[in-house]
Design a protein around this motif. Structure first.
Motif, PDB file in Angstrom:
ATOM      1  N   LEU A 170       0.851  -1.193   0.000  1.00 26.38           N
ATOM      2  CA  LEU A 170       0.000   0.000   0.000  1.00 26.38           C
ATOM      3  C   LEU A 170       0.887   1.244   0.000  1.00 26.38           C
ATOM      4  CD1 LEU A 170      -2.731  -1.105   2.561  1.00 26.38           C
ATOM      5  CD2 LEU A 170      -2.705  -1.348   0.064  1.00 26.38           C
ATOM      6  N   ILE A 171       0.405   2.287  -0.659  1.00 25.45           N
ATOM      7  CA  ILE A 171       1.194   3.518  -0.762  1.00 25.45           C
ATOM      8  C   ILE A 171       0.620   4.547   0.211  1.00 25.45           C
ATOM      9  CG2 ILE A 171       2.058   5.311  -2.304  1.00 25.45           C
ATOM     10  CD1 ILE A 171       1.371   3.409  -4.647  1.00 25.45           C
ATOM     11  N   PRO A 172       1.406   4.951   1.227  1.00 23.54           N
ATOM     12  CA  PRO A 172       0.887   5.948   2.169  1.00 23.54           C
ATOM     13  C   PRO A 172       0.632   7.290   1.480  1.00 23.54           C
ATOM     14  CG  PRO A 172       3.133   5.251   2.777  1.00 23.54           C
ATOM     15  CD  PRO A 172       2.774   4.527   1.523  1.00 23.54           C
ATOM     16  N   TRP A 173      -0.308   8.074   1.994  1.00 23.75           N
ATOM     17  CA  TRP A 173      -0.688   9.328   1.328  1.00 23.75           C
ATOM     18  C   TRP A 173       0.472  10.320   1.328  1.00 23.75           C
ATOM     19  CZ3 TRP A 173      -0.599  14.276   3.236  1.00 23.75           C
ATOM     20  CH2 TRP A 173      -0.383  14.413   4.608  1.00 23.75           C
ATOM     21  N   ASP A 174       1.376  10.176   2.328  1.00 29.79           N
ATOM     22  CA  ASP A 174       2.504  11.103   2.426  1.00 29.79           C
ATOM     23  C   ASP A 174       3.822  10.385   2.116  1.00 29.79           C
ATOM     24  OD1 ASP A 174       2.386   9.452   4.616  1.00 29.79           O
ATOM     25  OD2 ASP A 174       2.784  11.006   6.097  1.00 29.79           O
ATOM     26  N   CYS A 175       3.769   9.453   1.167  1.00 39.51           N
ATOM     27  CA  CYS A 175       4.927   8.625   0.794  1.00 39.51           C
ATOM     28  C   CYS A 175       6.191   9.475   0.605  1.00 39.51           C
ATOM     29  CB  CYS A 175       4.590   7.900  -0.513  1.00 39.51           C
ATOM     30  SG  CYS A 175       5.826   6.702  -1.009  1.00 39.51           S
ATOM     31  N   ALA A 176       7.272   9.069   1.257  1.00 36.81           N
ATOM     32  CA  ALA A 176       8.518   9.856   1.206  1.00 36.81           C
ATOM     33  C   ALA A 176       9.313   9.611  -0.073  1.00 36.81           C
ATOM     34  CB  ALA A 176       9.385   9.507   2.414  1.00 36.81           C
ATOM     35  N   ASP A 177       9.041   8.495  -0.751  1.00 36.83           N
ATOM     36  CA  ASP A 177       9.762   8.171  -1.990  1.00 36.83           C
ATOM     37  C   ASP A 177       8.904   8.633  -3.166  1.00 36.83           C
ATOM     38  OD1 ASP A 177      11.288   7.129  -4.019  1.00 36.83           O
ATOM     39  OD2 ASP A 177      11.218   5.041  -3.319  1.00 36.83           O
ATOM     40  N   GLY A 178       9.413   9.578  -3.947  1.00 37.48           N
ATOM     41  CA  GLY A 178       8.596  10.194  -4.989  1.00 37.48           C
ATOM     42  C   GLY A 178       8.480   9.403  -6.261  1.00 37.48           C
ATOM     43  N   PHE A 179       8.139   8.114  -6.177  1.00 35.97           N
ATOM     44  CA  PHE A 179       7.939   7.337  -7.411  1.00 35.97           C
ATOM     45  C   PHE A 179       6.622   7.746  -8.086  1.00 35.97           C
ATOM     46  CE2 PHE A 179       6.954   4.511  -3.735  1.00 35.97           C
ATOM     47  CZ  PHE A 179       5.586   4.323  -3.926  1.00 35.97           C
ATOM     48  N   PHE A 180       6.338   7.170  -9.230  1.00 37.10           N
ATOM     49  CA  PHE A 180       5.252   7.646 -10.105  1.00 37.10           C
ATOM     50  C   PHE A 180       3.915   7.842  -9.377  1.00 37.10           C
ATOM     51  CE2 PHE A 180       2.032   6.535 -13.502  1.00 37.10           C
ATOM     52  CZ  PHE A 180       2.135   7.741 -14.178  1.00 37.10           C
ATOM     53  N   GLU A 181       3.519   6.832  -8.590  1.00 43.10           N
ATOM     54  CA  GLU A 181       2.191   6.880  -7.965  1.00 43.10           C
ATOM     55  C   GLU A 181       2.196   7.577  -6.608  1.00 43.10           C
ATOM     56  OE1 GLU A 181       3.906   4.150  -8.702  1.00 43.10           O
ATOM     57  OE2 GLU A 181       2.759   2.776  -9.969  1.00 43.10           O
ATOM     58  N   ALA A 182       3.392   7.995  -6.129  1.00 39.28           N
ATOM     59  CA  ALA A 182       3.551   8.406  -4.724  1.00 39.28           C
ATOM     60  C   ALA A 182       2.645   9.561  -4.313  1.00 39.28           C
ATOM     61  CB  ALA A 182       5.008   8.786  -4.465  1.00 39.28           C
ATOM     62  N   TYR A 183       2.299  10.414  -5.266  1.00 44.09           N
ATOM     63  CA  TYR A 183       1.558  11.641  -4.922  1.00 44.09           C
ATOM     64  C   TYR A 183       0.069  11.506  -5.246  1.00 44.09           C
ATOM     65  CZ  TYR A 183       6.393  13.271  -4.899  1.00 44.09           C
ATOM     66  OH  TYR A 183       7.737  13.411  -4.644  1.00 44.09           O
ATOM     67  N   TRP A 184      -0.459  10.297  -5.105  1.00 45.05           N
ATOM     68  CA  TRP A 184      -1.847  10.028  -5.494  1.00 45.05           C
ATOM     69  C   TRP A 184      -2.841  10.931  -4.767  1.00 45.05           C
ATOM     70  CZ3 TRP A 184      -5.030   8.366  -1.547  1.00 45.05           C
ATOM     71  CH2 TRP A 184      -4.388   7.853  -0.418  1.00 45.05           C
ATOM     72  N   ARG A 185      -2.499  11.376  -3.528  1.00 44.76           N
ATOM     73  CA  ARG A 185      -3.418  12.278  -2.797  1.00 44.76           C
ATOM     74  C   ARG A 185      -2.891  13.716  -2.764  1.00 44.76           C
ATOM     75  NH1 ARG A 185      -5.179  11.305   3.438  1.00 44.76           N
ATOM     76  NH2 ARG A 185      -4.718  13.503   3.683  1.00 44.76           N
ATOM     77  N   ARG A 186      -1.798  13.972  -3.476  1.00 39.79           N
ATOM     78  CA  ARG A 186      -1.196  15.318  -3.519  1.00 39.79           C
ATOM     79  C   ARG A 186      -1.006  15.718  -4.996  1.00 39.79           C
ATOM     80  NH1 ARG A 186       3.994  13.768  -0.124  1.00 39.79           N
ATOM     81  NH2 ARG A 186       3.533  11.778  -1.150  1.00 39.79           N
ATOM     82  N   PRO A 187      -2.095  15.880  -5.732  1.00 38.62           N
ATOM     83  CA  PRO A 187      -2.003  16.029  -7.195  1.00 38.62           C
ATOM     84  C   PRO A 187      -1.158  17.218  -7.638  1.00 38.62           C
ATOM     85  CG  PRO A 187      -4.196  16.637  -6.389  1.00 38.62           C
ATOM     86  CD  PRO A 187      -3.496  15.967  -5.250  1.00 38.62           C
TER      87      PRO A 187
END
Ligand SMILES: C[S@@+](CC[C@H](N)C(=O)[O-])C[C@H]1O[C@@H](n2cnc3c(N)ncnc32)[C@H](O)[C@@H]1O
Length: 248
Positions: A170-187
């Motif tokens: 699962l990808i946390p909303w504040d994921c520290a690793d900026g991979f492609f999907e990481a910013y799903w809640r921070r468009p």
């Protein structure tokens, strides 16, 4: 262009946005079990390398190797498909966010299986027909991603090649690793050039497609259309976007 050459071209700013995400690292390190010696294949700048085990890294790109911290694990110049190492010489081999770049993923996985007793790979499940539609960025702005995954082995084929099991990551909303999907809640993050330069997808789709997607997203954020379409995301703390750990 080989993937090592690709990273020699696009990798200069990798560490601006790409680093170990502790919650994903915990899942990877748990999967490594009691392994004392670990090979990290496609190691890049050293993210996710455990510091409490003996690690040897493998990385073909000189630019990526040059960004490894001074105290990072030693690093061999090699590719996954041809590891210059003896059979069963490591307790475990890991590969994080790299297998989709390999020329021959199945050959690379078999090499990992040959040199290590345990294999842990962070990858994607792209076999689900709905995969492209799970993430609003690919669904609404970057359908070209579908072309990038054509011909890649499915997760089922990869698992069959080396045995083992898969588990969702699962990808946390504040994921520290900026991979492609990481910013799903921070468009808004995808409007940032630095964020895009840390992800190979943007280089692969090319500047015209990139600019079209970014303009379209900017417009939808300003008009409230993005918020309207993605209302359900704001209350989620994690997202299931097809990331998988393959453990064999
Ligand atoms: C997205 S980076 C991931 C780096 C690191 N594992 C991480 O999690 O930050 C992908 C890496 O795979 C490497 N790579 C590309 N082709 C490879 C191959 N055939 N064998 C091993 N590594 C490869 C690239 O040079 C790049 O450093």
């Amino acid at each position: 262009m080989s993937s090592a050459q690709l990273y020699d071209t696009i990798g200069a700013t990798y560490t601006v946005t790409r680093r170990t995400e502790p919650r994903i690292a915990a899942q990877i390190w748990a999967a490594l079990g009691d392994a004392r010696t670990v090979l990290n294949v496609g190691a890049g700048t050293g993210s996710y390398e455990p510091t409490d085990r003996h690690v040897l890294a493998v990385e073909p790109s000189a630019l990526m190797r040059s960004q490894r911290p001074a105290d990072a694990a030693p690093c061999l110049i090699a590719s996954a498909e041809n590891l210059p190492l003896d059979d069963q010489s490591f307790d475990a081999a890991m590969a994080v966010a790299t297998i989709h770049h390999w020329q021959d993923p199945i050959a690379g996985l078999r090499e990992m299986r040959r040199v290590a007793r345990r294999v842990v790979v962070l990858t994607h499940d792209t076999s689900d027909a709905g995969w492209l539609h799970r993430f609003w960025l690919t669904r609404d702005y970057l359908p070209e991603v579908a072309d990038l995954i054509l011909g890649r082995p499915s997760l089922t084929e990869m698992t069959r090649a080396i045995g083992g099991r898969t588990e969702p990551v699962l990808i946390p909303w504040d994921c520290a690793d900026g991979f492609f999907e990481a910013y799903w809640r921070r468009p808004e993050a995808y409007l940032d050039e630095n964020v895009r330069r840390g992800v190979s997808v943007w280089a692969k789709v090319g500047p015209a497609v990139e600019q079209r997607a970014v303009h379209s997203l900017r417009d939808d954020l300003a008009s409230g259309r993005w918020a309207e379409r993605n209302r359900d995301l704001v209350n989620l703390d994690t997202a299931e976007l097809g990331l998988r750990l393959l453990v064999a």
